[in-house]
Design an enzyme around this catalytic site. Structure first.
Site, PDB file in Angstrom:
ATOM      1  N   LYS A   1       0.907  -1.367  -0.172  1.00  0.00           N
ATOM      2  CA  LYS A   1       0.103   0.148  -0.387  1.00  0.00           C
ATOM      3  C   LYS A   1       1.202   1.260  -0.088  1.00  0.00           C
ATOM      4  O   LYS A   1       1.445   0.964   0.715  1.00  0.00           O
ATOM      5  CB  LYS A   1      -1.284   0.792   1.104  1.00  0.00           C
ATOM      6  CG  LYS A   1      -1.979   0.643   1.208  1.00  0.00           C
ATOM      7  CD  LYS A   1      -2.921   0.630   2.375  1.00  0.00           C
ATOM      8  CE  LYS A   1      -4.012   2.041   2.448  1.00  0.00           C
ATOM      9  NZ  LYS A   1      -4.934   1.489   4.050  1.00  0.00           N
TER      10      LYS A   1
ATOM     11  N   SER B   1     -10.386   1.318   2.929  1.00  0.00           N
ATOM     12  CA  SER B   1      -9.192   2.332   2.068  1.00  0.00           C
ATOM     13  C   SER B   1      -8.155   1.350   1.090  1.00  0.00           C
ATOM     14  O   SER B   1      -7.315   2.130   0.588  1.00  0.00           O
ATOM     15  CB  SER B   1      -8.089   3.800   3.003  1.00  0.00           C
ATOM     16  OG  SER B   1      -7.744   2.476   3.656  1.00  0.00           O
TER      17      SER B   1
ATOM     18  N   SER C   1      -9.792  -1.044   6.943  1.00  0.00           N
ATOM     19  CA  SER C   1      -9.146  -1.373   5.523  1.00  0.00           C
ATOM     20  C   SER C   1      -8.589  -2.451   5.189  1.00  0.00           C
ATOM     21  O   SER C   1      -8.034  -2.087   4.017  1.00  0.00           O
ATOM     22  CB  SER C   1      -8.111  -0.011   6.061  1.00  0.00           C
ATOM     23  OG  SER C   1      -9.238   1.591   5.541  1.00  0.00           O
TER      24      SER C   1
HETATM   25  N1  GLN Z   1     -13.683   3.306   6.171  1.00  0.00           N
HETATM   26  C1  GLN Z   1     -12.287   4.021   7.510  1.00  0.00           C
HETATM   27  C2  GLN Z   1     -12.894   5.297   7.614  1.00  0.00           C
HETATM   28  O1  GLN Z   1     -12.774   5.606   6.932  1.00  0.00           O
HETATM   29  C3  GLN Z   1     -11.638   2.644   7.911  1.00  0.00           C
HETATM   30  C4  GLN Z   1     -11.067   3.459   7.756  1.00  0.00           C
HETATM   31  C5  GLN Z   1      -9.405   2.592   7.517  1.00  0.00           C
HETATM   32  O2  GLN Z   1      -9.092   1.080   8.441  1.00  0.00           O
HETATM   33  N2  GLN Z   1      -8.113   3.044   7.354  1.00  0.00           N
HETATM   34  O3  GLN Z   1     -11.632   5.646   8.223  1.00  0.00           O
END
Ligand code: GLN
Length: 527
Positions: A89, A164, A188
């Protein structure tokens, strides 16, 4: 070689390398060729570094050759990931390489050092192919918040891969890499794993050092593996886990070698399910859950019971507060972590009229996306004098209650909890972009696990309307080997299911050069 190397699991690729049937260079090249050919329509990658990857592959081949020249056991003693391609990532620091975190504000920034996990992967001899797309600063559930355009889902190119870490999940689902790395602050890793039909794990908080990872919410962020089966995911976790003095929250708890010894045989794996006590939290069957998702989860539970597991419905009474408390705590921490992007220390700068402050405001005003600004404003508000007690402190107290719900179940002797990973399958581009709360609800079933610091894993549980559904397994702290062994058991009892051998439906379209990019697809639909 007639076998397509990209279709093999990492553990099978490792055997091929040791047998000499293919070299690490050939293995890397097969993946690079596929990724370069298909990424126009997928946009899983923000950078592919062919030269560096091939150099790393050559180094792996040299280690293989040295071991081959030694005694018989030398090849077996090589690290399992030696010569295996991996995607990171684009918030993992790789010395000298880009690290955008999906944001324009880090465009042009080059990491001056390796992250802890990058060092670990180098020691293991893994071959880093490149960096994957993500929601800006990991804020989102669809990868649509990337400043560099969205990633598509290999199962349906008109839909999101989740987020994400959507690029990392899509790359593995599309066979561009057997392994990838994501981060999970509220879901995510698990949610994109579910939506792309692969395995993803968020380890216990403190299991993996966060040194060299772009921070979102430091008390919630964890790094973890994506793979197409449980054994590969467990081996990748084994390679990256462990104490690192540079992250004070990384734990000295030993990394169990059991992660490398999951049963290979399906009978042995299925037998481990017998007598396991699993809780099924009723609050995770949230309103708005798709019937197809619920059906797959109930079938998975029935299959686990048929294999001898004891599944009981349980309650996690504070689940309904998870979302609200997460969206206080995570933005509060993000507002502090993102203060460092001032146009001076990192990446790009927009020059202001005269004073430093004007440059600071212009840089942050122009180079942060809308979702990031929303989070910074929420977080700054929650931490400000007069509101801190009402919001941040209150949220931390509720967080303790959420953790207490889980602790009560562990005290009753449950081995793990089973739940859906996501209430829905992959949704179409644009479906949740105008409604932040609808997007936030994507993670209703994953956020509490981060709030409590627990390990959580998502594994494919079959399709609903042709799109993957993920089964989530949640464990007590440091129970990753047990969690992987349960997942391996579930994998074994579903090994002969028809859906196991079905490849993502839209991979064929990716081979067609006229397939539009995700951004083009959205632009033409809107027009
Ligand atoms: N979807 C969640 C957020 O927007 C979690 C994102 C994540 O785990 N980085 O914060």
């Amino acid at each position: 070689m007639t076998t397509d190397l990209t279709r093999l699991h990492a553990h099978a690729q490792a055997r091929v390398l040791r047998s000499g049937a293919a070299s690490a260079r050939e293995l890397a090249a097969a993946h690079l060729d596929l990724a370069e050919r298909q990424d126009h329509g997928l946009h899983a990658w923000l950078a592919i570094d062919r030269d560096r990857a091939l150099a790393e592959a050559d180094a792996a081949d040299a280690r293989l050759a040295d071991a081959g020249a030694e005694d018989d056991g030398a090849l077996d003693r090589l690290p399992p990931l030696l010569g295996i391609p991996i995607a990171l990532k684009d918030l993992v620091s790789v010395r000298g390489g880009q690290c955008t975190a999906g944001s324009r504000i880090l465009d042009g920034y080059r990491a001056p050092y390796d992250a802890h996990i990058t060092e670990r992967l180098r020691d293991a001899g893994a071959v880093i192919l490149g960096k994957t797309n993500m929601d800006e600063f990991a804020m989102g559930s669809s990868t649509e918040h990337s400043a560099f355009g969205p990633t598509a889902n290999p199962w349906d190119l008109g839909r999101v891969p989740g987020g994400s870490s959507g690029g990392s999940a899509a790359a593995v689902a599309a066979f561009h890499a057997p392994l990838s790395i994501g981060t999970d602050t509220g879901g995510s890793i698990r949610q994109p794993a579910a939506l792309c039909g692969i395995v993803g794990m968020k380890p216990t908080y403190g299991r993996v050092s966060r040194y060299g990872i772009v921070a979102f919410a430091s008390s919630l962020d964890q790094i973890g593996p994506f793979a197409r089966d449980t054994r590969d995911a467990a081996a990748l976790l084994h390679a990256i886990a462990g104490r690192d003095a540079r992250d004070s929250t990384s734990s000295p708890v030993p990394v169990p070698d059991a992660l490398l010894r999951l049963p290979t045989g399906d009978d042995e794996a299925a037998a481990t399910l017998r007598g396991k006590r699993l809780g099924l939290p009723r609050e995770y069957f949230v309103p708005g859950m798709e019937p197809g998702v619920e059906a797959r989860i109930r079938e998975a539970v029935a299959a686990l019971e048929a294999a001898g597991a004891l599944v009981e419905e349980v309650s996690l009474p504070h689940t309904e507060y998870g979302l609200a408390t997460y969206y206080i705590v995570a933005p509060a921490e993000a507002s502090a972590n993102l203060a460092r992007y001032d146009g001076i220390r990192f990446g790009r700068r927009i020059d202001g009229e005269e004073a430093v402050l004007a440059g600071y405001l212009a840089t942050r005003g122009e180079l942060f996306g809308a979702e990031v600004k929303r989070r910074i404003m929420l977080g700054t508000y929650a931490l400000s004098a007069g509101y801190y007690d009402a919001y941040y402190l209150k949220a931390q107290k509720v967080r303790t209650l959420i953790k207490g719900d889980f602790d009560a179940l562990w005290a009753q002797g449950f081995d793990a909890l089973v739940a859906p990973t996501s209430p829905t399958v992959a949704f179409p581009f644009g479906a949740r972009m105008d409604d932040p709360v609808a997007m936030y609800l994507s993670d209703a079933c994953t956020l509490p696990v981060n709030m409590a610091g627990l390990p959580g894993l998502s594994i494919p549980a079959g399709p609903a309307d042709g799109l993957p559904v993920g089964l989530q397994l949640i464990g007590k702290p440091w129970s990753e080997p047990a969690l992987f062994s349960l997942a391996r058991g579930y994998e074994a009892i579903t090994a002969s299911a028809d859906w196991r051998s079905v490849e993502p439906a839209d991979l064929v379209a990716l081979d067609d050069p006229s397939t539009p990019s995700p951004a083009e697809r959205i632009a033409t639909r809107v027009a």
